[in-house]
Design an enzyme around this catalytic site. Structure first.
Site, PDB file in Angstrom:
ATOM      1  NE  ARG A 227      33.201  -4.079  22.873  1.00  0.00           N
ATOM      2  CZ  ARG A 227      33.348  -2.773  22.629  1.00  0.00           C
ATOM      3  NH1 ARG A 227      33.135  -2.287  21.418  1.00  0.00           N
ATOM      4  NH2 ARG A 227      33.748  -1.955  23.577  1.00  0.00           N
TER       5      ARG A 227
ATOM      6  CD  GLU B 158      37.663  -6.537  17.712  1.00  0.00           C
ATOM      7  OE1 GLU B 158      38.277  -5.715  18.417  1.00  0.00           O
ATOM      8  OE2 GLU B 158      36.509  -6.355  17.318  1.00  0.00           O
TER       9      GLU B 158
ATOM     10  CB  ILE C 115      26.488   5.357  18.930  1.00  0.00           C
ATOM     11  CG1 ILE C 115      27.567   5.757  19.944  1.00  0.00           C
ATOM     12  CG2 ILE C 115      27.092   5.229  17.539  1.00  0.00           C
ATOM     13  CD1 ILE C 115      28.638   4.699  20.196  1.00  0.00           C
TER      14      ILE C 115
ATOM     15  CG  HIS D 269      37.199  -2.327  17.610  1.00  0.00           C
ATOM     16  ND1 HIS D 269      36.902  -3.318  18.512  1.00  0.00           N
ATOM     17  CD2 HIS D 269      36.485  -1.244  18.018  1.00  0.00           C
ATOM     18  CE1 HIS D 269      36.059  -2.851  19.419  1.00  0.00           C
ATOM     19  NE2 HIS D 269      35.777  -1.591  19.133  1.00  0.00           N
TER      20      HIS D 269
HETATM   21  C1  GLV Z   1      34.882   0.929  21.338  1.00  0.00           C
HETATM   22  O1  GLV Z   1      34.560  -0.084  20.815  1.00  0.00           O
HETATM   23  C2  GLV Z   1      34.184   1.484  22.450  1.00  0.00           C
HETATM   24  O2  GLV Z   1      33.401   0.759  23.087  1.00  0.00           O
HETATM   25  O3  GLV Z   1      34.413   2.662  22.754  1.00  0.00           O
END
Ligand code: GLV
Length: 320
Positions: free
Chosen positions: A238, A267, A158, A286
């Site tokens: 996180r 959360e 990502i 989230h």
């Molecule tokens: C979401 O937070 C994931 O880890 O896919």
């Protein structure tokens, strides 16, 4: 008898349809509320496989209760909700959902960065609160994005996808990661940096680091003090990687300019939480990977992992 799969949240029937012949599906029947712990433990006792979300703690107690369990398929790329070592000891395969969510999550990270930089949520509220009277030179003026320096902490899949977007905005790219990313360095001009140096240099710090014992609260008082007072902090990893009190202090003392947060220590975070009272915070519940297409692919990948493992084959995306 077909293997039993327990699904910890209601998911659409049409997603399960192609797998109905192979499995006996049991499911918590609510879409928005997590399964209560006692129900989870009693369902686990008869399950061969479990499809769970990051709202479920897959810990020693759960694994002890799940006597026939062979696989836990977590519908997330992060798996800090799972005691992977204990699962290994119980002979339980753990899978996650990498790749299918990479681009969607990077889109969200960049959207949050842009919304925070350009004060999009404040500006939207400004009209809705009927405050807009005149155009003014510095009305809701924010920070530029193009040409600035992004610092990506956690240069996994990502992180690299965020870096590609940053390159399109003519940003210079710093990154911090456990290992060097030669391809990103060559193709995107990303420059490896020690954490402290990155925090000092970046105009936008973007956290994409997985939560582990080492990364817990790595964004602490000292880290925020190292940032430029004009800089923006974005967290799409996180919440527990951040000392939220230190972040709150940094935002109120103008140690940093703003923060965009998709994740929180607790959360759901309460609307009464001090961070939610700050205009220079953009917050999201989230939703990093939350496009309909990607969430569907994540569920399908979980089901494919369950199918493979319960048929005696290798998991497609194991973490242990
Ligand atoms: C979401 O937070 C994931 O880890 O896919």
């Amino acid at each position: 008898m077909k293997p039993v799969i327990y699904i910890t949240r209601k998911i659409p029937d049409d997603i399960l349809q192609p797998y109905q012949d192979s499995f006996d599906f049991r499911m918590w029947d609510k879409e928005e509320t997590p399964v209560p712990r006692d129900v989870l433990l009693s369902e686990a006792a008869s399950a061969d496989g479990v499809l769970c979300l990051l709202t479920e703690a897959i810990d020693k107690e759960f694994l002890a209760a799940a006597k026939h369990l062979k696989i836990v398929a977590n519908m997330a790329v992060g798996y800090d909700n799972i005691d992977v070592e204990a699962a290994r000891e119980h002979g339980v395969v753990v899978t996650n959902t990498p790749d299918v969510l990479t681009e969607t999550t990077a889109d969200l990270a960049f959207a949050l960065l842009m919304a925070t930089a350009r004060r999009i949520v404040e500006a939207n509220d400004y009209i809705r609160d009927d405050k807009w009277e005149y155009w003014s030179p510095y009305l809701l003026a924010g920070s530029d994005i193009h040409g600035k320096k992004i610092g990506i902490v956690g240069m996994g899949r990502i992180g690299e996808a965020v870096a590609r977007r940053a390159k399109g905005f003519d940003m210079s790219i710093l990154y911090h990661n456990r290992s060097r990313k030669v391809k990103a360095e060559q193709e995107l001009g990303a420059v490896y940096c020690e954490f402290t140096e990155l925090m000092k240099e970046a105009d936008f710090v973007v956290s994409l680091i997985p939560l582990t014992e080492e990364t817990k609260e790595m964004f602490n008082e000292q880290a925020f003090q190292n940032m430029k007072s004009s800089a923006v902090f974005i967290n799409v990893s996180r919440g527990a990687t951040v000392d939220e009190q230190a972040l709150h202090d940094a935002l109120t003392a103008n140690t940093i300019r703003a923060a965009g947060l998709d994740v929180f220590n607790q959360e759901p975070i309460s609307a009464e939480h001090p961070l939610m009272k700050l205009d220079n915070v953009v917050c999201l519940p989230h939703i990093g990977s939350a496009s309909v297409a990607t969430r569907t692919k994540m569920l399908e990948l979980c089901l494919d992992n369950l199918k493979e493992v319960l048929n005696g084959a290798q998991a497609m995306t194991p973490v242990n």
